[in-house]
Design a protein around this motif. Structure first.
Motif, PDB file in Angstrom:
ATOM      1  N   GLN A  94     -10.819  -5.926  -7.397  1.00 18.38           N
ATOM      2  CA  GLN A  94     -10.679  -7.246  -7.885  1.00 18.38           C
ATOM      3  C   GLN A  94      -9.409  -6.833  -8.318  1.00 18.38           C
ATOM      4  O   GLN A  94      -7.876  -6.916  -8.063  1.00 18.38           O
ATOM      5  N   LEU A  95      -9.623  -5.784  -8.848  1.00 18.04           N
ATOM      6  CA  LEU A  95      -8.938  -5.097  -9.521  1.00 18.04           C
ATOM      7  C   LEU A  95      -7.239  -4.417  -8.454  1.00 18.04           C
ATOM      8  O   LEU A  95      -6.662  -5.240  -8.297  1.00 18.04           O
ATOM      9  N   MET A  96      -7.849  -3.919  -8.007  1.00 17.00           N
ATOM     10  CA  MET A  96      -7.098  -3.109  -6.622  1.00 17.00           C
ATOM     11  C   MET A  96      -6.335  -4.222  -5.580  1.00 17.00           C
ATOM     12  O   MET A  96      -5.620  -3.970  -5.283  1.00 17.00           O
ATOM     13  N   THR A  97      -6.860  -5.472  -5.030  1.00 16.22           N
ATOM     14  CA  THR A  97      -6.913  -7.056  -4.486  1.00 16.22           C
ATOM     15  C   THR A  97      -5.821  -6.823  -5.484  1.00 16.22           C
ATOM     16  O   THR A  97      -4.104  -7.534  -5.012  1.00 16.22           O
ATOM     17  N   TRP A  98      -5.391  -7.015  -6.559  1.00 14.68           N
ATOM     18  CA  TRP A  98      -4.824  -7.980  -7.188  1.00 14.68           C
ATOM     19  C   TRP A  98      -2.662  -7.194  -7.105  1.00 14.68           C
ATOM     20  O   TRP A  98      -1.815  -7.205  -7.161  1.00 14.68           O
ATOM     21  N   LEU A  99      -3.539  -5.521  -7.837  1.00 10.58           N
ATOM     22  CA  LEU A  99      -2.147  -4.682  -7.196  1.00 10.58           C
ATOM     23  C   LEU A  99      -1.752  -4.279  -5.985  1.00 10.58           C
ATOM     24  O   LEU A  99      -0.287  -4.148  -6.334  1.00 10.58           O
ATOM     25  N   LEU A 100      -2.352  -4.237  -4.654  1.00 10.44           N
ATOM     26  CA  LEU A 100      -2.610  -4.526  -3.769  1.00 10.44           C
ATOM     27  C   LEU A 100      -0.493  -5.817  -3.763  1.00 10.44           C
ATOM     28  O   LEU A 100       0.191  -5.682  -2.347  1.00 10.44           O
ATOM     29  N   THR A 101      -1.895  -6.697  -4.457  1.00  9.07           N
ATOM     30  CA  THR A 101      -0.638  -8.354  -4.160  1.00  9.07           C
ATOM     31  C   THR A 101       0.453  -7.811  -4.489  1.00  9.07           C
ATOM     32  O   THR A 101       1.832  -8.651  -4.742  1.00  9.07           O
ATOM     33  N   THR A 113       3.278 -13.926   1.841  1.00 10.49           N
ATOM     34  CA  THR A 113       2.364 -13.330   1.878  1.00 10.49           C
ATOM     35  C   THR A 113       2.853 -12.423   3.230  1.00 10.49           C
ATOM     36  O   THR A 113       2.569 -12.418   4.103  1.00 10.49           O
ATOM     37  N   LEU A 114       2.447 -11.049   2.372  1.00 16.82           N
ATOM     38  CA  LEU A 114       2.878  -9.043   3.165  1.00 16.82           C
ATOM     39  C   LEU A 114       2.227  -8.772   4.066  1.00 16.82           C
ATOM     40  O   LEU A 114       0.642  -8.630   3.745  1.00 16.82           O
ATOM     41  N   PRO A 115       2.708  -8.072   5.067  1.00 18.61           N
ATOM     42  CA  PRO A 115       1.017  -7.665   5.854  1.00 18.61           C
ATOM     43  C   PRO A 115       0.794  -6.437   4.621  1.00 18.61           C
ATOM     44  O   PRO A 115       1.576  -5.903   3.937  1.00 18.61           O
ATOM     45  N   GLU A 116      -0.319  -5.708   5.011  1.00 19.23           N
ATOM     46  CA  GLU A 116      -1.867  -5.630   3.965  1.00 19.23           C
ATOM     47  C   GLU A 116      -1.117  -3.572   4.259  1.00 19.23           C
ATOM     48  O   GLU A 116      -0.948  -2.804   2.676  1.00 19.23           O
ATOM     49  N   MET A 117      -0.259  -3.031   5.350  1.00 18.68           N
ATOM     50  CA  MET A 117       0.473  -1.906   4.878  1.00 18.68           C
ATOM     51  C   MET A 117       1.669  -1.603   4.310  1.00 18.68           C
ATOM     52  O   MET A 117       1.618  -1.237   3.669  1.00 18.68           O
ATOM     53  N   VAL A 118       2.317  -2.663   4.658  1.00 20.77           N
ATOM     54  CA  VAL A 118       3.501  -2.754   3.435  1.00 20.77           C
ATOM     55  C   VAL A 118       3.100  -3.009   1.657  1.00 20.77           C
ATOM     56  O   VAL A 118       3.299  -2.587   0.739  1.00 20.77           O
ATOM     57  N   ASN A 119       2.233  -4.111   1.644  1.00 16.24           N
ATOM     58  CA  ASN A 119       1.253  -4.109   0.820  1.00 16.24           C
ATOM     59  C   ASN A 119       1.079  -2.663   0.065  1.00 16.24           C
ATOM     60  O   ASN A 119       1.278  -1.986  -0.773  1.00 16.24           O
ATOM     61  N   LEU A 120       0.360  -1.796   1.009  1.00 18.11           N
ATOM     62  CA  LEU A 120      -0.054  -0.446   0.469  1.00 18.11           C
ATOM     63  C   LEU A 120       0.705   0.732   0.441  1.00 18.11           C
ATOM     64  O   LEU A 120       0.572   1.522  -0.615  1.00 18.11           O
ATOM     65  N   VAL A 121       2.130   0.723   1.403  1.00 17.79           N
ATOM     66  CA  VAL A 121       3.172   1.235   1.361  1.00 17.79           C
ATOM     67  C   VAL A 121       3.956   0.884  -0.250  1.00 17.79           C
ATOM     68  O   VAL A 121       3.518   2.184  -1.410  1.00 17.79           O
ATOM     69  N   ALA A 122       3.933  -0.411  -0.661  1.00 17.06           N
ATOM     70  CA  ALA A 122       4.532  -0.468  -2.336  1.00 17.06           C
ATOM     71  C   ALA A 122       4.041   0.091  -3.367  1.00 17.06           C
ATOM     72  O   ALA A 122       4.124   0.254  -4.133  1.00 17.06           O
ATOM     73  N   LEU A 123       2.375  -0.393  -2.991  1.00 10.15           N
ATOM     74  CA  LEU A 123       1.145   0.332  -3.879  1.00 10.15           C
ATOM     75  C   LEU A 123       1.390   1.987  -4.152  1.00 10.15           C
ATOM     76  O   LEU A 123       1.711   2.243  -5.299  1.00 10.15           O
ATOM     77  N   LEU A 124       1.912   2.140  -3.205  1.00  9.93           N
ATOM     78  CA  LEU A 124       1.711   4.342  -2.995  1.00  9.93           C
ATOM     79  C   LEU A 124       3.418   4.579  -4.111  1.00  9.93           C
ATOM     80  O   LEU A 124       2.997   5.012  -4.963  1.00  9.93           O
ATOM     81  N   ILE A 125       4.639   3.294  -3.404  1.00 13.39           N
ATOM     82  CA  ILE A 125       6.103   4.059  -4.457  1.00 13.39           C
ATOM     83  C   ILE A 125       5.393   3.634  -6.467  1.00 13.39           C
ATOM     84  O   ILE A 125       5.472   4.290  -7.180  1.00 13.39           O
ATOM     85  N   LEU A 126       5.096   2.368  -6.497  1.00 15.85           N
ATOM     86  CA  LEU A 126       4.495   2.228  -7.509  1.00 15.85           C
ATOM     87  C   LEU A 126       3.827   3.136  -8.336  1.00 15.85           C
ATOM     88  O   LEU A 126       3.650   3.124  -9.414  1.00 15.85           O
ATOM     89  N   SER A 127       2.863   3.479  -7.093  1.00 18.23           N
ATOM     90  CA  SER A 127       1.876   4.243  -8.447  1.00 18.23           C
ATOM     91  C   SER A 127       2.057   5.990  -8.897  1.00 18.23           C
ATOM     92  O   SER A 127       2.206   6.349  -9.516  1.00 18.23           O
ATOM     93  N   ALA A 128       3.709   6.459  -7.734  1.00 18.90           N
ATOM     94  CA  ALA A 128       4.711   7.049  -8.052  1.00 18.90           C
ATOM     95  C   ALA A 128       5.169   7.098  -8.670  1.00 18.90           C
ATOM     96  O   ALA A 128       5.672   8.290 -10.102  1.00 18.90           O
TER      97      ALA A 128
END
Length: 546
Positions: free
Chosen positions: A245-252, A459-474
């Motif tokens: 659930q935490l991961m879903t929130w972060l991706l969104t 509602t963004l594509p999952e790949m966009v959310n994942l790339v954004a999460l990687l940038i935010l994590s960095a």
């Protein structure tokens, strides 16, 4: 049998490698960051939700008693603070021995047909930070000989749990010992947070923080591996408020947070900065940003965003009219917009964003009966008072509450009140001012009850959310490297102000005769500042800093 041997070897890596880490202050800082993040994160993300699932909200009461009880005792009975601390260590050791029995039984369960071996691998891997932490905490108090004896006892208890699992399992189940384990979990958090180890030197504030940041990133990596293995090894890890659930929130949230930081950089470039002369402008920035409005608009809908904007404008005008100073100001600021939006503001907001997600993961747990709107508001007020949420953290908190099914009143409350309803800010106000503030917020909550339900605009594509999460994590990782884990989280504490002569100049705009000391340093001397640290050490009550 191989699992048991691997578990013992992983446990012994701590004392075997500690001498190497202790030979350097930088390495010791890295070890501190590793243990602080890996053990603290494991407790907050995995252990506390399990305690809630089995013990309900009463389990959290015992966690708080274990966490703050020793601190309160040390303050009340200062002469006996060493005795209190030793008793806390004793409780931690007792809980650890109880836990090692369950580790042994878990490795047996992992070998049974139909169960995943990931459970056993998780038990083995989590012995790494445990071994480091035991030696790190206890060796300075007990000496090497007694600490090594404790390691032998731990391995003995693990073996007992392994070979006598059928006999021990009915007596060490979480349901039967949940409140004891909750209290001991709080005691372990107390020991980890209070850093009872290492040389008590007072170096320059940023010395070795880079090594501490590296250690904390390694701790995060180990924590992620453990949580993934735990999820794979447990069939019951399916409840809504879990790691998934935490991961879903972060991706969104990730792409919208990046837009919010970009909005902050733009408003800084256009002159809306924390050092503006206008007190109303500074209050609007404190309450809404306006970068927090980006999150509200895109993920909670325009109606809630319009409500947030209207109330924060009204509050800003009133607080400026009443000449209420702002607590915890920005004593320094970068000279460029990108530095402000993607570094300075990240340092100030990242701890609050992470806290908001973890907090809702706990208080929004299905085992916590908080369905009545007034009860939800009361709990949120108890959370707000000892803290000082930033506007981005408040927006993330409101979003997580919405995802958890809380009432509209509870969702709107953080958006309009979290940055201002705290003890430090209220202490700068008179009783009539406090009454006026509470009245405005109460009327806004009444009006919010008539608003339509929240809804997301994008509602963004999952790949966009994942790339954004990687940038935010960095970006968050860079903040950890700049500050170190303890300084990174110190923004969550409303500590006593520490006055410094260099922070008592007025914040005039560029080119003004009374140019601030910080700006002078940036433009004339080129000194590098770690803004998150400076902000955390800033005086809280200084009418020259807003």
């Amino acid at each position: 049998m191989l699992y048991l041997l691997a578990s013992c070897i992983a446990l012994l890596i701590g004392p075997l490698c500690y001498r190497y880490f202790a030979s350097s202050s930088g390495l010791q800082k890295g070890l501190d960051g590793f243990i602080f993040v890996s053990l603290g994160g494991l407790v907050l993300i995995h252990i506390l939700p399990e305690l809630l699932e089995h013990g309900g909200i009463l389990a959290m009461v015992f966690v708080v008693l274990g966490l703050w009880g020793p601190t309160a005792s040390e303050r009340l009975f200062h002469r006996y603070s060493e005795m209190t601390h030793n008793f806390t260590l004793f409780l931690g050791i007792t809980g650890l021995l109880l836990h090692t029995i369950t580790d042994g039984t878990a490795m047996v369960l992992a070998q049974q047909e139909g169960n995943s071996i990931l459970l056993a691998l998780g038990v083995i891997l989590h012995q790494l930070p445990v071994g480091f932490a035991i030696w790190w905490v206890l060796q300075p108090h007990l000496g090497a000989r007694w600490t090594l004896l404790l390691f032998a006892v731990i391995m003995l208890f693990t073996a007992l749990g392994y070979f006598a699992s059928e006999q021990f399992l009915p007596y060490v189940s979480l349901d039967d010992t949940v409140y004891l384990q909750a209290f001991i979990t709080g005691s372990i958090l107390h020991v980890v947070l209070h850093q009872p180890h290492g040389p008590h030197e007072h170096p320059t504030p940023q010395r070795h923080e880079y090594q501490a940041g590296i250690g904390s990133l390694m701790g995060i990596g180990l924590l992620m591996i453990l949580l993934l293995m735990e999820t794979g090894g447990h069939d019951h890890a399916h409840h809504d408020h879990s790691t998934e659930q935490l991961m879903t929130w972060l991706l969104t949230l990730a792409p919208v947070l990046l837009l919010s930081y970009a909005a902050a950089a733009l408003r800084f470039k256009w002159g809306l900065t924390p050092h503006n002369h206008s007190l109303a402008s500074r209050w609007l920035q404190r309450l809404a940003g306006p970068e927090a409005l980006v999150i509200t608009t895109l993920l909670l809908g325009p109606w809630l965003a319009l409500m947030q904007l209207s109330v924060t404008l009204l509050l800003s005008v009133y607080l400026a009219y009443a000449k209420v100073d702002i607590t915890d100001p920005h004593p320094t600021q970068p000279i460029n917009a990108l530095g402000f939006g993607f570094a300075h503001l990240v340092d100030r907001s990242a701890p609050w964003i992470l806290l908001s997600l973890v907090l809702v993961n706990l208080i929004g747990h299905p085992s916590v009966p908080l369905n009545h709107p007034m009860l939800q508001v009361a709990i949120l007020l108890l959370v707000f008072l000892p803290m000082r949420f930033c506007n981005l953290g408040a927006a993330v908190l409101a979003l997580a509450l919405a995802y958890s099914g809380w009432s509209p009143i509870a969702i709107i409350l953080p958006l309009i009140a979290a940055p201002v309803l705290n003890i430090a800010q209220l202490s700068l106000m008179t009783w009539p001012q406090r009454l006026a503030l509470v009245t405005i917020i109460a009327l806004a909550l009444l009006a919010a009850s008539a608003l339509p339900l929240w809804f997301s605009l994008i509602t963004l594509p999952e790949m966009v959310n994942l790339v954004a999460l990687l940038i935010l994590s960095a970006m968050f990782a860079a903040s950890l490297l700049r500050l170190g884990p303890r300084q990174f989280l110190r923004r969550l504490m409303l500590s006593k102000p520490k006055h410094h002569h260099a922070l008592r100049h007025s914040h005039a705009p560029h080119g003004h005769a009374e140019h601030s000391h910080t700006e002078h340093d940036h433009t004339e001397h080129g000194h590098r500042h770690d803004h998150g640290h400076d902000a955390a050490m800033a005086p809280r009550k200084d009418k020259h800093h807003h």
